[in-house]
Design a protein around this motif. Structure first.
Motif, mmCIF file in Angstrom:
data_model
loop_
_atom_site.group_PDB
_atom_site.id
_atom_site.type_symbol
_atom_site.label_atom_id
_atom_site.label_comp_id
_atom_site.label_asym_id
_atom_site.label_seq_id
_atom_site.Cartn_x
_atom_site.Cartn_y
_atom_site.Cartn_z
ATOM 1 N N ALA A 22 0.740 -1.093 0.108
ATOM 2 C CA ALA A 22 -0.015 0.213 -0.076
ATOM 3 C C ALA A 22 0.794 0.914 0.134
ATOM 4 O O ALA A 22 0.430 2.483 -0.736
ATOM 5 C CB ALA A 22 -1.233 -0.313 1.640
ATOM 6 N N GLY A 23 1.868 1.025 0.346
ATOM 7 C CA GLY A 23 2.914 2.644 0.717
ATOM 8 C C GLY A 23 3.055 2.690 -0.217
ATOM 9 O O GLY A 23 3.246 4.235 -0.922
ATOM 10 N N VAL A 24 3.753 1.502 -1.041
ATOM 11 C CA VAL A 24 4.295 1.783 -2.779
ATOM 12 C C VAL A 24 3.131 2.646 -3.888
ATOM 13 O O VAL A 24 3.244 4.025 -4.062
ATOM 14 C CB VAL A 24 4.844 1.310 -3.342
ATOM 15 C CG1 VAL A 24 3.607 0.314 -4.078
ATOM 16 C CG2 VAL A 24 5.675 1.164 -5.305
ATOM 17 N N VAL A 25 1.844 2.615 -3.463
ATOM 18 C CA VAL A 25 0.463 2.934 -4.159
ATOM 19 C C VAL A 25 0.776 4.167 -3.709
ATOM 20 O O VAL A 25 -0.212 4.733 -4.565
ATOM 21 C CB VAL A 25 -0.604 2.189 -4.369
ATOM 22 C CG1 VAL A 25 -1.761 2.234 -5.227
ATOM 23 C CG2 VAL A 25 -0.770 0.305 -4.507
ATOM 24 N N ALA A 102 0.443 2.145 6.584
ATOM 25 C CA ALA A 102 -0.045 3.311 5.927
ATOM 26 C C ALA A 102 -0.113 4.247 5.473
ATOM 27 O O ALA A 102 -0.103 5.069 5.742
ATOM 28 C CB ALA A 102 0.124 1.842 4.546
ATOM 29 N N TRP A 103 -1.749 3.664 6.078
ATOM 30 C CA TRP A 103 -2.221 5.400 6.381
ATOM 31 C C TRP A 103 -1.348 6.069 7.330
ATOM 32 O O TRP A 103 -1.301 6.935 6.978
ATOM 33 C CB TRP A 103 -3.657 4.914 6.832
ATOM 34 C CG TRP A 103 -4.720 5.798 7.499
ATOM 35 C CD1 TRP A 103 -5.376 7.238 6.995
ATOM 36 C CD2 TRP A 103 -5.193 6.815 8.264
ATOM 37 N NE1 TRP A 103 -5.604 8.170 6.853
ATOM 38 C CE2 TRP A 103 -5.651 7.814 8.472
ATOM 39 C CE3 TRP A 103 -3.951 6.217 9.962
ATOM 40 C CZ2 TRP A 103 -6.186 8.591 9.435
ATOM 41 C CZ3 TRP A 103 -4.990 7.116 10.989
ATOM 42 C CH2 TRP A 103 -6.121 8.097 10.902
ATOM 43 N N LEU A 104 -0.842 5.643 8.640
ATOM 44 C CA LEU A 104 -0.536 6.298 9.027
ATOM 45 C C LEU A 104 1.025 6.704 8.334
ATOM 46 O O LEU A 104 1.589 8.623 8.860
ATOM 47 C CB LEU A 104 0.023 5.492 10.483
ATOM 48 C CG LEU A 104 -1.093 5.461 11.836
ATOM 49 C CD1 LEU A 104 -0.244 4.567 12.390
ATOM 50 C CD2 LEU A 104 -1.254 6.782 12.358
ATOM 51 N N THR A 105 1.999 6.487 7.926
ATOM 52 C CA THR A 105 2.747 6.582 7.007
ATOM 53 C C THR A 105 2.674 7.951 6.354
ATOM 54 O O THR A 105 3.388 9.076 6.160
ATOM 55 C CB THR A 105 3.411 6.230 6.349
ATOM 56 O OG1 THR A 105 3.413 4.390 7.392
ATOM 57 C CG2 THR A 105 5.199 6.312 5.571
ATOM 58 N N TYR A 106 1.166 7.723 5.360
ATOM 59 C CA TYR A 106 0.858 9.299 4.178
ATOM 60 C C TYR A 106 -0.387 9.634 4.427
ATOM 61 O O TYR A 106 -1.116 10.259 4.109
ATOM 62 C CB TYR A 106 0.267 8.279 3.625
ATOM 63 C CG TYR A 106 1.592 8.213 2.770
ATOM 64 C CD1 TYR A 106 2.840 8.770 1.248
ATOM 65 C CD2 TYR A 106 2.397 6.649 2.546
ATOM 66 C CE1 TYR A 106 3.607 8.060 0.897
ATOM 67 C CE2 TYR A 106 3.287 5.876 1.932
ATOM 68 C CZ TYR A 106 4.093 6.963 1.434
ATOM 69 O OH TYR A 106 5.492 6.567 0.013
ATOM 70 N N VAL A 143 -5.715 3.000 -3.089
ATOM 71 C CA VAL A 143 -4.035 2.199 -1.669
ATOM 72 C C VAL A 143 -4.484 1.480 -1.117
ATOM 73 O O VAL A 143 -3.118 0.785 -1.252
ATOM 74 C CB VAL A 143 -3.676 4.484 -1.217
ATOM 75 C CG1 VAL A 143 -2.493 3.853 -0.331
ATOM 76 C CG2 VAL A 143 -3.654 5.104 -1.723
ATOM 77 N N PHE A 144 -5.723 0.999 -0.457
ATOM 78 C CA PHE A 144 -5.852 0.087 0.639
ATOM 79 C C PHE A 144 -6.880 -0.958 -0.514
ATOM 80 O O PHE A 144 -6.297 -1.822 0.115
ATOM 81 C CB PHE A 144 -7.613 1.133 1.171
ATOM 82 C CG PHE A 144 -7.207 1.942 2.300
ATOM 83 C CD1 PHE A 144 -6.293 1.628 3.704
ATOM 84 C CD2 PHE A 144 -6.822 3.046 1.603
ATOM 85 C CE1 PHE A 144 -6.205 2.741 4.066
ATOM 86 C CE2 PHE A 144 -6.674 4.393 2.044
ATOM 87 C CZ PHE A 144 -5.534 3.835 3.746
ATOM 88 N N SER A 145 -6.683 -0.473 -1.548
ATOM 89 C CA SER A 145 -7.799 -2.066 -2.709
ATOM 90 C C SER A 145 -7.788 -1.607 -3.396
ATOM 91 O O SER A 145 -7.197 -0.906 -3.816
ATOM 92 C CB SER A 145 -9.256 -2.361 -1.719
ATOM 93 O OG SER A 145 -9.857 -1.414 -1.553
ATOM 94 N N GLY A 217 -9.186 -6.960 4.451
ATOM 95 C CA GLY A 217 -7.973 -5.972 5.562
ATOM 96 C C GLY A 217 -7.918 -4.392 5.084
ATOM 97 O O GLY A 217 -8.579 -3.490 6.386
ATOM 98 N N PRO A 218 -7.140 -4.389 4.304
ATOM 99 C CA PRO A 218 -7.440 -2.789 3.690
ATOM 100 C C PRO A 218 -8.355 -1.895 3.120
ATOM 101 O O PRO A 218 -8.894 -0.951 3.687
ATOM 102 C CB PRO A 218 -6.611 -2.256 2.906
ATOM 103 C CG PRO A 218 -5.754 -4.044 2.973
ATOM 104 C CD PRO A 218 -6.231 -5.050 3.405
#
Length: 261
Positions: A22-25, A102-106, A143-145, A217-218
């Motif tokens: 998800a991070g790369v997306v 991933a959400w927290l990171t971005y 980004v998630f799914s 899950g995402p």
């Protein structure tokens, strides 16, 4: 492997898979990201490296299935079903955890993206889920799914089945460790490149979920986390990336039992 090792290993491994995938997306799609616009090649390789990293981390603990389709394929070919619910539970929890990280990171980028007047109000930017064919999808759902570029459910389902047959057949024939219960060291590298290949060749129609936990899950996390103007989670499509990979895994296991076992 104990049940606790399997459960913890699958949580950690699947969380790493989704965090990096998800991070790369997010890096490619979200505005003000340094990697914005890097394109499909970056995403395909990013997911492949995510698989490789997750396998090497979780392999010693759980065999690094990190995918319910892989778990199902191994269970059908081995006849061992006792730990399947533990694998499934760990994978779903891990996928949710990875998506949340991933959400927290971005976090700042999601906020900046979703308040940008070029993104909202409509026409919304697709974010790797084409909103013309997925009108219930929000602008960052990709980004998630996953979501289809052309929404024809039987075709979307068939695409996921075919792609997952390739993945699980590769795992069963080339990827397993000596015990046959998980991915080995060399197998992790092989499967990573198979995932890259699937992304290049078969990922265009649906975004190649090929993993029920990776999508479900995402998607749950997308529905839960607070984001301005995030839109819907497209639950009408959510069954396709769950059912398709499980059918594909069963078919791959059948092919393996007939042709290779």
């Amino acid at each position: 492997m104990s049940s606790s090792d399997i459960f913890i290993g699958e949580i950690i491994g699947t969380a790493v898979l989704i965090l990096l995938g998800a991070g790369v997306v997010a890096a490619v799609v979200l505005k003000r990201s340094k990697a914005q616009g890097a394109g499909w090649v970056a995403i395909a390789f990013g997911w492949g490296f995510a698989v490789m990293t997750a396998v090497y981390i979780a392999g010693p603990m759980s065999g690094a299935h990190i995918n319910p389709a892989v778990t199902l394929g191994i269970a059908i070919t081995s006849g061992e079903w006792g730990n399947v619910p533990i694998y499934f539970a760990g994978q779903l929890i891990g996928a949710m955890l990875g998506a949340f990280l991933a959400w927290l990171t971005y976090y700042g980028h999601f906020k900046a993206h979703l308040v940008d007047p070029e993104v909202v109000p409509p026409p919304l930017e697709e974010g790797l889920v084409d909103e013309r064919s997925a009108p219930n999808a929000g602008p960052v759902l990709g980004v998630f799914s996953t979501g289809p570029e052309i929404r024809v459910y039987w075709q979307n389902l068939l695409t996921e089945i075919i792609a997952t047959v390739v993945l699980v057949l590769a795992v069963l024939t080339m990827g397993l460790n000596d015990s046959g219960k998980g991915l080995g060291t060399l197998g992790g590298l092989i499967v990573a490149f198979v995932v890259v290949s699937i992304g290049f060749s078969l990922g265009g129609p649906t975004g190649y979920a090929i993993n029920p936990a990776r999508d479900l899950g995402p998607r749950i996390v997308h529905a839960l986390v607070p984001m301005p103007n995030k839109g819907g989670s497209d639950w009408g499509y959510a069954w396709v990336p769950v059912v398709g990979p499980l059918i594909g895994a069963a078919i791959a296991a059948g092919i393996y039992n007939i042709a290779f076992a």
